[in-house]
Motif scaffolding. Structure first.
Motif, PDB file in Angstrom:
ATOM      1  N   VAL A   1       0.871  -1.167   0.000  1.00 28.83           N
ATOM      2  CA  VAL A   1       0.000   0.000   0.000  1.00 28.83           C
ATOM      3  C   VAL A   1       0.906   1.214   0.000  1.00 28.83           C
ATOM      4  O   VAL A   1       1.787   1.340   0.851  1.00 28.83           O
ATOM      5  CB  VAL A   1      -0.918   0.026   1.255  1.00 28.83           C
ATOM      6  N   ILE A   2       0.697   2.114  -0.966  1.00 34.16           N
ATOM      7  CA  ILE A   2       1.475   3.351  -1.054  1.00 34.16           C
ATOM      8  C   ILE A   2       0.704   4.430  -0.309  1.00 34.16           C
ATOM      9  O   ILE A   2      -0.526   4.499  -0.393  1.00 34.16           O
ATOM     10  CB  ILE A   2       1.691   3.769  -2.523  1.00 34.16           C
ATOM     11  N   GLY A   3       1.425   5.294   0.404  1.00 36.25           N
ATOM     12  CA  GLY A   3       0.749   6.374   1.118  1.00 36.25           C
ATOM     13  C   GLY A   3       1.718   7.284   1.835  1.00 36.25           C
ATOM     14  O   GLY A   3       2.898   7.351   1.507  1.00 36.25           O
ATOM     15  N   ILE A   4       1.181   7.975   2.821  1.00 34.69           N
ATOM     16  CA  ILE A   4       1.977   8.816   3.707  1.00 34.69           C
ATOM     17  C   ILE A   4       1.899   8.195   5.096  1.00 34.69           C
ATOM     18  O   ILE A   4       0.984   7.410   5.378  1.00 34.69           O
ATOM     19  CB  ILE A   4       1.479  10.284   3.695  1.00 34.69           C
ATOM     20  N   PRO A   5       2.857   8.505   5.960  1.00 36.22           N
ATOM     21  CA  PRO A   5       2.885   7.843   7.271  1.00 36.22           C
ATOM     22  C   PRO A   5       1.553   7.872   8.027  1.00 36.22           C
ATOM     23  O   PRO A   5       1.135   6.846   8.569  1.00 36.22           O
ATOM     24  CB  PRO A   5       3.981   8.603   8.028  1.00 36.22           C
ATOM     25  N   GLN A   6       0.868   9.011   8.022  1.00 40.42           N
ATOM     26  CA  GLN A   6      -0.384   9.117   8.770  1.00 40.42           C
ATOM     27  C   GLN A   6      -1.447   8.157   8.259  1.00 40.42           C
ATOM     28  O   GLN A   6      -2.137   7.508   9.049  1.00 40.42           O
ATOM     29  CB  GLN A   6      -0.934  10.560   8.728  1.00 40.42           C
ATOM     30  N   THR A   7      -1.610   8.058   6.950  1.00 39.63           N
ATOM     31  CA  THR A   7      -2.658   7.182   6.408  1.00 39.63           C
ATOM     32  C   THR A   7      -2.280   5.715   6.583  1.00 39.63           C
ATOM     33  O   THR A   7      -3.140   4.887   6.880  1.00 39.63           O
ATOM     34  CB  THR A   7      -2.949   7.482   4.920  1.00 39.63           C
TER      35      THR A   7
ATOM     36  N   GLU B   1       8.491  12.822  -0.075  1.00 34.36           N
ATOM     37  CA  GLU B   1       8.870  11.549   0.524  1.00 34.36           C
ATOM     38  C   GLU B   1       7.580  10.812   0.881  1.00 34.36           C
ATOM     39  O   GLU B   1       6.739  11.354   1.615  1.00 34.36           O
ATOM     40  CB  GLU B   1       9.697  11.772   1.799  1.00 34.36           C
ATOM     41  N   PHE B   2       7.445   9.609   0.366  1.00 39.81           N
ATOM     42  CA  PHE B   2       6.254   8.810   0.594  1.00 39.81           C
ATOM     43  C   PHE B   2       6.664   7.425   1.074  1.00 39.81           C
ATOM     44  O   PHE B   2       7.839   7.070   1.048  1.00 39.81           O
ATOM     45  CB  PHE B   2       5.409   8.743  -0.688  1.00 39.81           C
ATOM     46  N   ASP B   3       5.706   6.668   1.531  1.00 36.28           N
ATOM     47  CA  ASP B   3       5.991   5.347   2.076  1.00 36.28           C
ATOM     48  C   ASP B   3       5.171   4.283   1.367  1.00 36.28           C
ATOM     49  O   ASP B   3       4.171   4.587   0.713  1.00 36.28           O
ATOM     50  CB  ASP B   3       5.652   5.300   3.571  1.00 36.28           C
TER      51      ASP B   3
END
Length: 151
Positions: free
Chosen positions: A78-84, A125-127
């Motif tokens: 799953v691609i996203g940002i730390p919060q999501t 920067e994404f996770d």
């Protein structure tokens, strides 16, 4: 976060070339298969790691991720940002059979492969992570750096 459609039943979710809801996210938007500029192979393993664990991308690129599960259990990316990702990981602990399917996710059964196509139209920067209960908590995550295409 919108959650809908399919369960984690061990079926690879292949988003390439399928009609997906295109909704801008902080980390980009669903890509079109015909616009793919780069293919990245991503391997998931039962040691709760991704290979590679860091990816560099140019802003504006549409990327096809070919996601291979080399393990014996179901994994996802799953691609996203730390919060999501953190919020979704917490929900997955509470509701491990939660149904969802978004264009920035691929669920892959053991020994199988899946694909997703994503356009990285924002620099930053994404996770990415496996949010199956316990996997994220065990460190199954990686980073994506999207660099501006201009100096």
């Amino acid at each position: 976060m919108a959650l809908s459609a399919h369960a984690h039943e061990g079926v690879a979710r292949a988003h390439a070339g399928t009609a997906m809801k295109k909704e801008q996210q902080a980390w980009g938007i669903a890509g079109e298969a015909k616009a793919v500029a780069r293919t990245i192979e991503l391997t998931m393993s039962d040691d709760m790691r991704f290979t590679p664990s860091h990816i560099d991308i140019k802003r504006g690129q549409t990327v096809r991720f070919v996601v291979r599960n080399s393990g014996a259990v179901l994994h996802e990316v799953v691609i996203g940002i730390p919060q999501t990702l953190q919020a979704h990981a917490a929900l997955m602990v509470k509701f491990p059979n939660m149904e969802h399917d978004e264009p920035y996710m691929a669920h892959v059964a053991p020994g199988k492969r899946g694909e997703l196509v994503w356009q990285f139209n924002r620099a930053g920067e994404f996770d990415f992570a496996c949010l199956i209960a316990g996997h994220y908590q065990a460190g199954m995550r990686g980073t994506i750096t999207v660099r501006s295409s201009t100096p």
